[in-house]
Design a protein around this motif. Sequence first.
Motif, mmCIF file in Angstrom:
data_model
loop_
_atom_site.group_PDB
_atom_site.id
_atom_site.type_symbol
_atom_site.label_atom_id
_atom_site.label_comp_id
_atom_site.label_asym_id
_atom_site.label_seq_id
_atom_site.Cartn_x
_atom_site.Cartn_y
_atom_site.Cartn_z
ATOM 1 N N GLY A 1 0.834 -1.189 0.000
ATOM 2 C CA GLY A 1 0.000 0.000 0.000
ATOM 3 C C GLY A 1 0.868 1.238 0.000
ATOM 4 N N ASN A 2 0.222 2.394 -0.113
ATOM 5 C CA ASN A 2 0.928 3.670 -0.116
ATOM 6 C C ASN A 2 0.453 4.486 1.077
ATOM 7 N N GLY A 3 1.053 4.203 2.248
ATOM 8 C CA GLY A 3 0.640 4.877 3.463
ATOM 9 C C GLY A 3 -0.535 4.205 4.151
ATOM 10 N N HIS A 4 -1.261 3.366 3.413
ATOM 11 C CA HIS A 4 -2.398 2.619 3.966
ATOM 12 C C HIS A 4 -2.517 1.319 3.185
ATOM 13 N N LEU A 5 -2.991 0.291 3.859
ATOM 14 C CA LEU A 5 -3.122 -1.017 3.211
ATOM 15 C C LEU A 5 -3.976 -0.916 1.954
ATOM 16 N N LYS A 6 -3.499 -1.532 0.869
ATOM 17 C CA LYS A 6 -4.239 -1.535 -0.393
ATOM 18 C C LYS A 6 -4.402 -2.939 -0.963
ATOM 19 N N GLU A 7 -3.387 -3.793 -0.758
ATOM 20 C CA GLU A 7 -3.442 -5.121 -1.362
ATOM 21 C C GLU A 7 -2.895 -6.180 -0.410
ATOM 22 N N VAL A 8 -3.439 -7.380 -0.542
ATOM 23 C CA VAL A 8 -2.990 -8.544 0.222
ATOM 24 C C VAL A 8 -2.682 -9.662 -0.768
ATOM 25 N N THR A 9 -1.567 -10.337 -0.551
ATOM 26 C CA THR A 9 -1.189 -11.476 -1.391
ATOM 27 C C THR A 9 -1.167 -12.733 -0.539
ATOM 28 N N VAL A 10 -1.836 -13.774 -1.034
ATOM 29 C CA VAL A 10 -1.844 -15.050 -0.327
ATOM 30 C C VAL A 10 -1.152 -16.099 -1.194
ATOM 31 N N VAL A 11 -0.512 -17.052 -0.523
ATOM 32 C CA VAL A 11 0.146 -18.149 -1.219
ATOM 33 C C VAL A 11 -0.466 -19.452 -0.744
ATOM 34 N N ALA A 12 -0.840 -20.306 -1.702
ATOM 35 C CA ALA A 12 -1.458 -21.591 -1.382
ATOM 36 C C ALA A 12 -0.395 -22.652 -1.179
ATOM 37 N N LYS A 13 -0.824 -23.816 -0.719
ATOM 38 C CA LYS A 13 0.125 -24.906 -0.471
ATOM 39 C C LYS A 13 0.821 -25.361 -1.756
ATOM 40 N N ASP A 14 0.139 -25.164 -2.901
ATOM 41 C CA ASP A 14 0.765 -25.540 -4.182
ATOM 42 C C ASP A 14 1.675 -24.430 -4.715
#
Length: 334
Positions: A218-231
């Motif tokens: 983000g730019n000063g505030h949360l904007k994106e979340v990335t998740v990673v799966a078991k695969d």
Amino acid sequence: MITTDLCIIGAGPVGLFAVFEAGLLKMRCHLIDALPQVGGQLSEIYPQKPIYDIPGFPEVKAQELVDNLMEQIASFKPTFSLGERVEQLEKQEDRSFIVGTNEGTKVHCQVVVIAGGLGCFEPRKPEIAGLEHFEGKGVGYMVKNPELLRDRRVVLAGGGDSALDWTIFLADVAREVTLVHRSDTFRGAPDSAEKVFDLAKEGKINLILNSNISSISGNGHLKEVTVVAKDKSQTTFGADNLIALFGLTPKLGPIADWNLAIDKSAISVNTFDYSTSVERIYAIGDINTYPGKLKLILCGFHEAALMSQSAFKYVYPNQKLSFKYTTVNGVPTF
């Protein structure tokens, strides 16, 4: 010097209910809590969280439960030292105690009841690079006021009761709710898990299983979340808030130096009366441990009731646990 019968360390729901049980037996109580208000975790961490496992209440907000408990004990006139931390415990020649706080308060009592929940606690934080830069800027570890999440994109992480309960509640508040859990099964109540799966099937929430949050941006505030799966596959999506609900790290603080039997940061007790290894000291609620222990408020209520029955003998050593009464117009009068 404050003089009382029971000094209760911790003014959370279990400590408050202990006042009621003690009051029924004509025992006076003084409560000490490091927080500036009563209610413990319920008031400090999630006052608006719905609770579903209190007998007689299909659903009750955490702060509402605290308010009801305070109303229930009002007639017993308990006294409080709030915003103070217990630091000293001195045993007297007559086997009573003097409890001292960091503010210089002294409490003389016959019995000490430790009802401090998880003791001094701090949230468990996920290992995400740069997480601290977004704390208070979209990233949090509790929900105090769900209205602040209304019409926002909220990501919840965790697999316990708090994660499930907040997912269910926020489904009708937030614009978009996503629950991320590292497994495909939950540690919380099966009924709550079933409700979450149903919400996902109905398209009311996003449920991402067998995955962990790997990064946030983000730019000063949360904007994106990335998740990673078991695969190892990754998915990135927009988010306004991330609430990481991985529980609390317990710290007993000065209580750890009281020569009590400790097992994994919890106080070992005798389930006959929830007494500790030190005479006249009891431990009830989440701070204790024993085989089969369940960290539920209602279990703490049960422990408070049995503790009070046992503590009576120290407060009234020459009396049996019974009361004579007469009747006035058919009404018992003690």
